[in-house]
Design a protein around this motif. Structure first.
Motif, PDB file in Angstrom:
ATOM      1  N   UNK A 187      13.915   3.438  -5.429  1.00  0.00           N
ATOM      2  CA  UNK A 187      12.701   2.819  -4.920  1.00  0.00           C
ATOM      3  C   UNK A 187      11.827   2.416  -6.095  1.00  0.00           C
ATOM      4  N   UNK A 188      11.080   1.344  -5.924  1.00  0.00           N
ATOM      5  CA  UNK A 188      10.146   0.912  -6.954  1.00  0.00           C
ATOM      6  C   UNK A 188       8.804   0.582  -6.323  1.00  0.00           C
ATOM      7  N   UNK A 189       7.755   0.855  -7.074  1.00  0.00           N
ATOM      8  CA  UNK A 189       6.414   0.424  -6.700  1.00  0.00           C
ATOM      9  C   UNK A 189       6.217  -0.979  -7.258  1.00  0.00           C
ATOM     10  N   UNK A 190       5.870  -1.917  -6.392  1.00  0.00           N
ATOM     11  CA  UNK A 190       5.699  -3.311  -6.809  1.00  0.00           C
ATOM     12  C   UNK A 190       4.219  -3.671  -6.694  1.00  0.00           C
ATOM     13  N   UNK A 191       3.660  -4.153  -7.788  1.00  0.00           N
ATOM     14  CA  UNK A 191       2.241  -4.521  -7.830  1.00  0.00           C
ATOM     15  C   UNK A 191       2.131  -6.029  -7.936  1.00  0.00           C
ATOM     16  N   UNK A 192       1.460  -6.632  -6.966  1.00  0.00           N
ATOM     17  CA  UNK A 192       1.217  -8.074  -6.965  1.00  0.00           C
ATOM     18  C   UNK A 192      -0.007  -8.361  -7.830  1.00  0.00           C
ATOM     19  N   UNK A 193       0.217  -8.914  -9.001  1.00  0.00           N
ATOM     20  CA  UNK A 193      -0.858  -9.033  -9.995  1.00  0.00           C
ATOM     21  C   UNK A 193      -1.692 -10.306  -9.869  1.00  0.00           C
ATOM     22  N   UNK A 232       4.684 -15.592  -8.171  1.00  0.00           N
ATOM     23  CA  UNK A 232       4.070 -15.058  -9.378  1.00  0.00           C
ATOM     24  C   UNK A 232       5.034 -14.161 -10.137  1.00  0.00           C
ATOM     25  N   UNK A 233       4.492 -13.196 -10.855  1.00  0.00           N
ATOM     26  CA  UNK A 233       5.304 -12.259 -11.646  1.00  0.00           C
ATOM     27  C   UNK A 233       4.838 -10.832 -11.364  1.00  0.00           C
ATOM     28  N   UNK A 234       5.218 -10.283 -10.211  1.00  0.00           N
ATOM     29  CA  UNK A 234       4.786  -8.926  -9.876  1.00  0.00           C
ATOM     30  C   UNK A 234       5.353  -7.897 -10.852  1.00  0.00           C
ATOM     31  N   UNK A 235       4.606  -6.814 -11.072  1.00  0.00           N
ATOM     32  CA  UNK A 235       5.063  -5.721 -11.920  1.00  0.00           C
ATOM     33  C   UNK A 235       5.839  -4.715 -11.074  1.00  0.00           C
ATOM     34  N   UNK A 236       6.970  -4.234 -11.619  1.00  0.00           N
ATOM     35  CA  UNK A 236       7.781  -3.246 -10.925  1.00  0.00           C
ATOM     36  C   UNK A 236       7.788  -1.949 -11.721  1.00  0.00           C
ATOM     37  N   UNK A 237       7.603  -0.834 -11.016  1.00  0.00           N
ATOM     38  CA  UNK A 237       7.611   0.491 -11.637  1.00  0.00           C
ATOM     39  C   UNK A 237       8.633   1.347 -10.896  1.00  0.00           C
ATOM     40  N   UNK A 267       4.683   6.462 -13.352  1.00  0.00           N
ATOM     41  CA  UNK A 267       3.737   6.562 -14.459  1.00  0.00           C
ATOM     42  C   UNK A 267       3.519   5.195 -15.094  1.00  0.00           C
ATOM     43  N   UNK A 268       2.414   5.079 -15.819  1.00  0.00           N
ATOM     44  CA  UNK A 268       2.133   3.860 -16.578  1.00  0.00           C
ATOM     45  C   UNK A 268       1.732   2.669 -15.735  1.00  0.00           C
ATOM     46  N   UNK A 269       1.189   2.916 -14.548  1.00  0.00           N
ATOM     47  CA  UNK A 269       0.829   1.821 -13.644  1.00  0.00           C
ATOM     48  C   UNK A 269      -0.467   1.156 -14.103  1.00  0.00           C
ATOM     49  N   UNK A 270      -0.482  -0.157 -14.031  1.00  0.00           N
ATOM     50  CA  UNK A 270      -1.666  -0.924 -14.415  1.00  0.00           C
ATOM     51  C   UNK A 270      -2.209  -1.637 -13.178  1.00  0.00           C
ATOM     52  N   UNK A 271      -3.238  -1.068 -12.561  1.00  0.00           N
ATOM     53  CA  UNK A 271      -3.897  -1.667 -11.408  1.00  0.00           C
ATOM     54  C   UNK A 271      -5.212  -2.311 -11.848  1.00  0.00           C
ATOM     55  N   UNK A 272      -5.528  -3.441 -11.238  1.00  0.00           N
ATOM     56  CA  UNK A 272      -6.860  -4.024 -11.403  1.00  0.00           C
ATOM     57  C   UNK A 272      -7.401  -4.369 -10.024  1.00  0.00           C
ATOM     58  N   UNK A 273      -8.676  -4.596  -9.940  1.00  0.00           N
ATOM     59  CA  UNK A 273      -9.307  -4.913  -8.662  1.00  0.00           C
ATOM     60  C   UNK A 273      -8.673  -6.141  -8.029  1.00  0.00           C
ATOM     61  N   UNK A 274      -8.324  -6.048  -6.761  1.00  0.00           N
ATOM     62  CA  UNK A 274      -7.733  -7.172  -6.041  1.00  0.00           C
ATOM     63  C   UNK A 274      -6.220  -7.154  -5.998  1.00  0.00           C
ATOM     64  N   UNK A 275      -5.583  -6.230  -6.728  1.00  0.00           N
ATOM     65  CA  UNK A 275      -4.124  -6.139  -6.709  1.00  0.00           C
ATOM     66  C   UNK A 275      -3.638  -5.547  -5.391  1.00  0.00           C
ATOM     67  N   UNK A 276      -2.493  -6.034  -4.927  1.00  0.00           N
ATOM     68  CA  UNK A 276      -1.807  -5.449  -3.793  1.00  0.00           C
ATOM     69  C   UNK A 276      -0.587  -4.698  -4.303  1.00  0.00           C
ATOM     70  N   UNK A 277      -0.116  -3.707  -3.518  1.00  0.00           N
ATOM     71  CA  UNK A 277       1.111  -3.017  -3.922  1.00  0.00           C
ATOM     72  C   UNK A 277       1.929  -2.647  -2.694  1.00  0.00           C
TER      73      UNK A 277
END
Length: 199
Positions: free
Chosen positions: A14-20, A29-34, A47-57
């Motif tokens: 499983x991966x956490x996907x962040x829509x940046x 776009x280029x979502x980040x995968x963790x 670990x090492x997740x980079x969230x900013x305001x307005x991001x979806x995951x």
């Protein structure tokens, strides 16, 4: 908490996907995968997740594919942070060039259009899975081994150097043009070329 279902065959983690880009569309776009590789009790750790305001995951199952060019066994080459396992589907992504520097066993294998595999003199064993090549394979003097007890297939335009068939359920060429430059070894099972293999 939510119990995640068992991983289906060919999916490593499983991966956490962040829509940046903030539009809520994970296909653009280029979502980040963790990768969610480690566990603490009932919880998976990221670990090492980079969230900013307005991001979806979201959380999703992923197959192990390349994120850059490099040597097959290098962990940074693969989206899950580790080289594909013997039960896993491995994908070489578009425009990535991957080189073997030792023998490997994986489940199944795909090369996307624009991807490239360099075997050198090593072997790549497919454990019950299929070979699908939409890119390039630089065989050098390497060996591709089809091994298992479930029927396997070969598709795409391929040039093999050494090819070994070791599958009691058989291996079949199902499409396109295939060439063999070295040795064909028939250890177990039938090899159906469908008149699409040139020796």
């Amino acid at each position: 908490t939510v119990n995640l279902p068992a991983k289906p065959s060919g999916h490593e983690t499983y991966s956490l996907i962040v829509d940046t880009d903030g539009d809520g569309d994970f296909a653009t776009g280029s979502p980040d995968l963790y990768a969610m590789l480690s566990k603490s009790g009932a919880f998976r750790l990221v670990t090492g997740i980079n969230f900013t305001a307005g991001d979806y995951f979201t959380v999703a199952l992923v197959q192990n594919r390349t994120v850059q060019s490099g040597n097959f066994e290098n962990t940074f080459v693969w989206i899950t942070g580790k080289a594909p396992s013997s039960s896993e589907h491995a994908i070489i992504s578009q425009a990535h060039s991957i080189t073997l520097t030792q023998d490997h066993i994986i489940g199944s294998f795909s090369i996307e259009n624009g991807g490239d595999l360099n075997l050198n003199s090593y072997s790549l064993t497919l454990n019950n899975g299929n070979w699908n090549n939409s890119g390039l394979s630089n065989v050098q003097t390497g060996t591709v081994i089809f091994s298992g007890t479930s029927a396997q297939t070969i598709s795409g335009n391929n040039t093999f150097y050494n090819l070994t068939i070791d599958n009691t359920a058989g291996v079949s060429v199902i499409s396109d043009t295939n060439n063999l430059k070295g040795t064909l070894t028939l250890t177990n099972g039938l090899f159906n070329t469908n008149d699409s293999l040139t020796l």
